[in-house]
Every structure is written in C-alpha cells, then in structure tokens.
Design an enzyme around this catalytic site. Structure first.
Site: not given
Ligand code: 13P
Length: 255
Positions: A9-11, A94, A96, A166, A172, A212, A233-234
């Site tokens: 998930n590149w956000k 998600h 966010e 999640e 993150g 993470s 993510g990251g």
C-alpha cells in the site's frame, strides 16, 4: 492451502517516475511467484504502473473506491474506472480512511457491495486503536468492523474477500504487533468468520497482517497459522525491502 498474499500500500507517496522505477524493479524479480504479490499505487499512477508491470505476476490494486458507478460525484473514482485501468483489488476501510477521512462502517459496506458487484476483489481492513486495545476492546472493535463492513453479504458473494488486520498503533510507528498478538486476533477473525459463514468459507479467506512489517520481522509473523500474508506500507516503497518481505513469507510458509 491458502496462497499467501503480500500487497504494498503505497499510500500518498512517490511521483510518477519513482512509481514506475519501483514497479520495474519488482517486475524484474517477480515473473512467477508462489506468493501472490500486489501493489496499490495512488489512483493517478495506476495506468503507468499497469504498463510497467508488463508480463510480471504482480496484481494491481487501488487504495479506495466510491460506490456509485458514474455521475456527479466530484473527485471520486468508480469500480468500473478501476477495472478500465486493469485493477484487480481494492483496499477498503483502511484505518487512515476511517480515522483521518472519517469513513464509517456504513460507507465501507456500500463500497464493499459495489466492489463485489463489479467483480473487483476487496481487501477489507480492520484494526483497533491503542486506547481500544488497552481497554480490552480489541475483539469487540474488530467484530464490529467486520459485521459492519460485510453486512448481510453471503459467503458466495464474498468468495474473493481478503481481510487485513492492521492494528492502528502498529501502522507507521515501527512498532509491529508481536507474532502472538497478531495470531490471537487473526484466530479470532477466522473464528468469527466460521460462526457467521461456516468453516469451509472461513478456512479459505486470506487474512493479511499490516503494521510495520519489515524484512526482519516478516518471517516470524508469517509463520503464524492464521496469518496469510501482509499489507505493507513504508517497506513497500523500497524494492529490496518489499522483495525481502515476499521472500520471508515464502520461506515461512514452506514455499
Ligand atoms: P506501515 O507498513 O508503514 O506500518 O503501514 C501499514 C499499512 O497501513 C498498510 O496498509
């Protein structure tokens, strides 16, 4: 056996050149994989990324969608538009979007219905905040998000469902859930699915862990019985890290 599924998930990250470079690096390495692999770029880069994927075995996903198919909905994107640019998966709910944008279970359910009706495959995200965990409410929160998101859809309709657990406090933050903490919630989710839809369906649903995930912790997380992959993510923004997670997943699952 459930085929593990690792998705990035590149956000709201990368520019077009970086997005294409990243997916080309992945495509070089991912011609045929035991683990299913996907990337979810920002909407505006979906087409360029689809082209860069070429014949590599990488699925394309979107980070969100709107439930209407077309019309006066300024700024929104429909399932049909996503299919038009070769998307196969859509992330829904998600944390966010729940906590920053304010999406409710009702809205997420309408989106899920639209995704199912269109033939796209949903990745439904659930997870508790640290306050909810500390108050002992993790299972209640996850159950409400599952029930609210899935509504009265049937097992037959939900054949392509993927769930991503999640925990919000692990996203993150560099602080992943321990393998035991994650497995406990994954087991709970599968148990809930068993009660609602029966064991055959529950055993077929892939439940990703997200929060993470890195090459260094992926192996022990993916070794858990009810963890069937990761939503990253990251670490999905660097080819080497994302590939490291995919390899650790394959190894942990004996593939
Ligand atoms: P991080 O891997 O950056 O913690 O993000 C997880 C996530 O939210 C994936 O959807």
């Amino acid at each position: 056996m459930r085929r593990p599924f690792v998705a990035g998930n590149w956000k709201m990250n990368l520019n077009q050149a970086e997005a294409v470079k990243l997916v080309r690096e992945l495509a070089e390495e991912l011609k045929s994989n035991a683990v299913e692999v996907g990337v979810c770029p920002p909407f505006v880069y979906l087409t360029s990324v689809a082209v860069a994927i070429g014949d590599a075995e990488i699925r394309l996903g979107a980070q969100d969608v709107y439930f209407e198919s077309n019309g006066a909905f300024t700024g929104e994107i429909s399932c049909q538009m996503l299919q038009d640019v070769c998307c196969e998966y859509v992330i829904l709910g998600h944390s966010e979007r729940r906590h920053v944008i304010g999406e409710t279970d009702q809205l997420i359910h309408r989106k899920l219905q639209a995704v199912i009706n269109s033939g796209l495959k949903p990745i439904l995200c659930v997870g508790e905040t640290i306050e909810q965990r500390d108050a002992g409410r993790t299972e209640k929160v996850v159950q409400e998000q599952l029930a609210g998101g899935l509504g009265d859809l049937s097992a037959a309709q939900l054949g392509n469902l993927v769930i991503a657990y999640e925990p919000v406090w692990a996203i993150g933050t560099g602080r992943n859930a321990t393998p035991d903490q994650a497995q406990d919630v994954h087991r709970f989710i599968r148990g809930w699915l068993t009660q609602k839809f029966g064991p055959q369906f529950a055993q077929s649903v892939r439940i990703q862990y997200g929060g993470s995930v890195k090459p260094s912790n992926a192996g022990e997380l993916m070794a858990q019985t009810d963890i069937d992959g990761a939503l990253v993510g990251g670490a999905s923004l660097k080819a080497a890290d994302f590939l490291g997670i995919i390899r650790a997943t394959a190894q942990a699952k004996g593939l």
